[in-house]
Design a protein around this motif. Structure first.
Motif, mmCIF file in Angstrom:
data_model
loop_
_atom_site.group_PDB
_atom_site.id
_atom_site.type_symbol
_atom_site.label_atom_id
_atom_site.label_comp_id
_atom_site.label_asym_id
_atom_site.label_seq_id
_atom_site.Cartn_x
_atom_site.Cartn_y
_atom_site.Cartn_z
ATOM 1 N N PRO A 39 0.802 -1.231 0.000
ATOM 2 C CA PRO A 39 0.000 0.000 0.000
ATOM 3 C C PRO A 39 0.831 1.276 0.000
ATOM 4 N N ALA A 40 1.991 1.243 0.669
ATOM 5 C CA ALA A 40 2.833 2.439 0.715
ATOM 6 C C ALA A 40 3.323 2.815 -0.677
ATOM 7 N N ARG A 41 3.720 1.814 -1.466
ATOM 8 C CA ARG A 41 4.168 2.101 -2.826
ATOM 9 C C ARG A 41 3.018 2.567 -3.701
ATOM 10 N N ILE A 42 1.848 1.940 -3.585
ATOM 11 C CA ILE A 42 0.681 2.401 -4.336
ATOM 12 C C ILE A 42 0.377 3.845 -3.973
ATOM 13 N N SER A 49 -5.048 5.901 0.519
ATOM 14 C CA SER A 49 -4.424 5.207 1.642
ATOM 15 C C SER A 49 -5.114 3.865 1.808
ATOM 16 N N LEU A 50 -4.400 2.795 1.456
ATOM 17 C CA LEU A 50 -4.964 1.453 1.477
ATOM 18 C C LEU A 50 -4.367 0.614 2.601
ATOM 19 N N PHE A 51 -5.098 -0.425 2.975
ATOM 20 C CA PHE A 51 -4.608 -1.393 3.949
ATOM 21 C C PHE A 51 -4.715 -2.773 3.317
ATOM 22 N N ASN A 52 -3.620 -3.530 3.351
ATOM 23 C CA ASN A 52 -3.604 -4.871 2.777
ATOM 24 C C ASN A 52 -4.015 -5.880 3.849
ATOM 25 N N HIS A 53 -5.243 -6.366 3.742
ATOM 26 C CA HIS A 53 -5.772 -7.306 4.731
ATOM 27 C C HIS A 53 -5.866 -8.724 4.158
ATOM 28 N N ALA A 54 -5.109 -9.026 3.121
ATOM 29 C CA ALA A 54 -5.130 -10.368 2.545
ATOM 30 C C ALA A 54 -4.669 -11.395 3.573
ATOM 31 N N VAL A 55 -5.266 -12.581 3.524
ATOM 32 C CA VAL A 55 -4.997 -13.626 4.510
ATOM 33 C C VAL A 55 -4.423 -14.854 3.821
ATOM 34 N N TYR A 56 -3.319 -15.339 4.328
ATOM 35 C CA TYR A 56 -2.623 -16.482 3.746
ATOM 36 C C TYR A 56 -3.506 -17.733 3.762
ATOM 37 N N ASN A 57 -3.415 -18.498 2.669
ATOM 38 C CA ASN A 57 -4.050 -19.818 2.570
ATOM 39 C C ASN A 57 -5.570 -19.763 2.717
ATOM 40 N N VAL A 158 6.871 -3.489 8.085
ATOM 41 C CA VAL A 158 5.517 -3.994 8.286
ATOM 42 C C VAL A 158 4.643 -2.742 8.361
ATOM 43 N N GLU A 159 3.908 -2.487 7.264
ATOM 44 C CA GLU A 159 3.208 -1.211 7.145
ATOM 45 C C GLU A 159 1.889 -1.402 6.414
ATOM 46 N N ALA A 160 0.802 -0.913 7.019
ATOM 47 C CA ALA A 160 -0.530 -0.976 6.412
ATOM 48 C C ALA A 160 -0.863 -2.404 5.970
ATOM 49 N N GLY A 161 -0.504 -3.370 6.810
ATOM 50 C CA GLY A 161 -0.816 -4.758 6.544
ATOM 51 C C GLY A 161 0.194 -5.491 5.694
ATOM 52 N N TYR A 162 1.031 -4.761 4.973
ATOM 53 C CA TYR A 162 2.009 -5.405 4.106
ATOM 54 C C TYR A 162 3.248 -5.790 4.907
ATOM 55 N N ILE A 163 3.664 -7.055 4.780
ATOM 56 C CA ILE A 163 4.849 -7.566 5.462
ATOM 57 C C ILE A 163 5.933 -7.758 4.415
ATOM 58 N N GLU A 164 6.951 -6.927 4.458
ATOM 59 C CA GLU A 164 7.991 -6.943 3.428
ATOM 60 C C GLU A 164 8.905 -8.150 3.624
ATOM 61 N N ASN A 165 8.846 -9.084 2.678
ATOM 62 C CA ASN A 165 9.686 -10.271 2.716
ATOM 63 C C ASN A 165 10.921 -10.027 1.851
ATOM 64 N N ASP A 306 9.026 12.200 -2.133
ATOM 65 C CA ASP A 306 10.210 11.349 -2.040
ATOM 66 C C ASP A 306 9.827 9.891 -2.226
ATOM 67 N N ASP A 307 10.584 9.184 -3.059
ATOM 68 C CA ASP A 307 10.346 7.759 -3.238
ATOM 69 C C ASP A 307 10.873 6.979 -2.040
ATOM 70 N N MET A 308 10.282 5.812 -1.832
ATOM 71 C CA MET A 308 10.753 4.918 -0.779
ATOM 72 C C MET A 308 12.132 4.395 -1.136
ATOM 73 N N PRO A 309 12.908 4.020 -0.161
ATOM 74 C CA PRO A 309 14.190 3.373 -0.464
ATOM 75 C C PRO A 309 13.970 2.113 -1.278
ATOM 76 N N PRO A 310 14.916 1.734 -2.142
ATOM 77 C CA PRO A 310 14.733 0.523 -2.949
ATOM 78 C C PRO A 310 14.619 -0.728 -2.088
ATOM 79 N N ALA A 311 13.818 -1.664 -2.574
ATOM 80 C CA ALA A 311 13.691 -2.941 -1.893
ATOM 81 C C ALA A 311 14.710 -3.902 -2.474
ATOM 82 N N VAL A 312 15.482 -4.515 -1.619
ATOM 83 C CA VAL A 312 16.523 -5.439 -2.068
ATOM 84 C C VAL A 312 16.296 -6.783 -1.393
ATOM 85 N N CYS A 313 16.189 -7.842 -2.218
ATOM 86 C CA CYS A 313 16.024 -9.198 -1.695
ATOM 87 C C CYS A 313 17.331 -9.986 -1.850
#
Length: 317
Positions: A39-42, A49-57, A158-165, A306-313
């Motif tokens: 949601p932060a990137r969107i 302002s969105l909240f990601n409430h998706a539920v695993y499985n 961990v922001e607005a429901g999104y868990i950054e993996n 300002d853009d968010m810092p890059p995501a690096v996996c």
């Protein structure tokens, strides 16, 4: 699933109920959507302002319950994004061990528990029963061993429901395809989406619309090798047609992550496994979704900032 990730999941979703007024809209779906939409990137692109409430499985019926619960106290979203993962429509009509944790309204919670019990899960009313699927992972942690999947070993924001993996698969495309064999086996068992789950999708759309929200359907992509591997499976043909039919019937925007133009912008190295994104792919796909929301006139463009810092996996263990 590691204890830290399980706790992050619970805490992140419960944060929504504590501050609903901070959000213009809600994202529902299963793990495909949970990992794909930041949601932060969107919100850097679209003025929402969105909240990601998706539920695993989870199944589609669970998304209906979650949206119903969040609307039960009078909260009225401007936008509801419904993530359409293929597995949402093959699962049984039974709330997951996690989903019941996020139903606060007594009648909605009772409806969820009853659905689970009717489906044969007699432990659903009890917390110890609902959390039983986490016990093998917790035992591995207690014994000093890492969970086999690696999910939750490196959590970023961990922001607005999104868990950054921040872990990616770290293998070759061939190994990624081998990892995706289980998913392919699941969908090959079905000629198409279960009618009951399709009906739940319609109810979810109608719930959102009755609350005054605009509705957008989003199909998160799987990894490019997996996209190619499932292209000829009858279930996927039926699933994609169902999504198009639903968008046409309700006159809804449909953002198709399986579109070749979208898939071409993502690489196998940006996925946690054959189907789920790590933070790098989520950043890119969330950009695509934000741009589509603006282009379709769903929400206004966000003023430059300002853009968010890059995501690096990096490769998972």
């Amino acid at each position: 699933m590691r204890e830290g990730f399980f706790r992050s999941l619970l805490d992140s979703r419960r944060a929504f109920d504590a501050d609903k007024g901070a959000y213009d809209g809600l994202i529902v779906g299963d793990s495909f959507t949970a990992d794909a939409l930041d949601p932060a990137r969107i919100g850097e692109i679209a003025d929402v302002s969105l909240f990601n409430h998706a539920v695993y499985n989870s199944a589609m019926g669970e998304q209906r319950l979650i949206l119903k619960d969040k609307l039960s106290d009078g909260w009225r979203p401007d936008l509801v994004i419904i993530g359409l993962g293929p597995l949402l429509f093959v699962r049984d009509d039974e709330p997951t061990n996690f989903g019941l944790e996020f139903l606060a309204a007594p009648l909605v919670r009772l409806e969820g528990i009853w659905a689970a019990v009717a489906a044969g899960d007699l432990a659903a009313p009890f917390a110890s029963g609902r959390h039983r699927s986490t016990l093998p992972g917790l035992a591995r942690v207690i014994m000093g061993r890492k969970p086999a999947a690696g999910r939750g070993l490196d959590i970023g924001r961990v922001e607005a429901g999104y868990i950054e993996n921040r872990y990616d698969f770290g293998g070759t495309s061939e190994e990624l395809l081998e990892d995706g064999e289980v998913f392919r086996g699941q969908i090959q068992q079905f000629p198409g989406p279960r009618p009951a789950q399709v009906a739940y999708l319609e109810e979810t759309i109608e719930l959102a619309r009755d609350a005054g929200a605009r509705v957008v359907l989003v199909i998160p992509p799987v990894s490019p090798p997996q996209v190619a591997a499932i292209a000829g499976i009858p279930y996927m043909t039926a699933f994609m047609q169902m999504a198009r039919d639903m968008a046409q019937r309700y006159d809804l925007p449909l953002i198709q992550g399986f579109d070749p133009a979208v898939v071409a912008q993502l690489s196998p190295e940006q996925y946690f496994d054959a189907e789920h994104m790590c933070a790098e792919a989520a950043r890119r796909f969330s950009t695509i979704v934000g741009e589509a929301l603006v282009a379709d006139g769903i929400v206004a463009a966000k003023a430059d900032g300002d853009d968010m810092p890059p995501a690096v996996c990096h490769p998972r263990p």
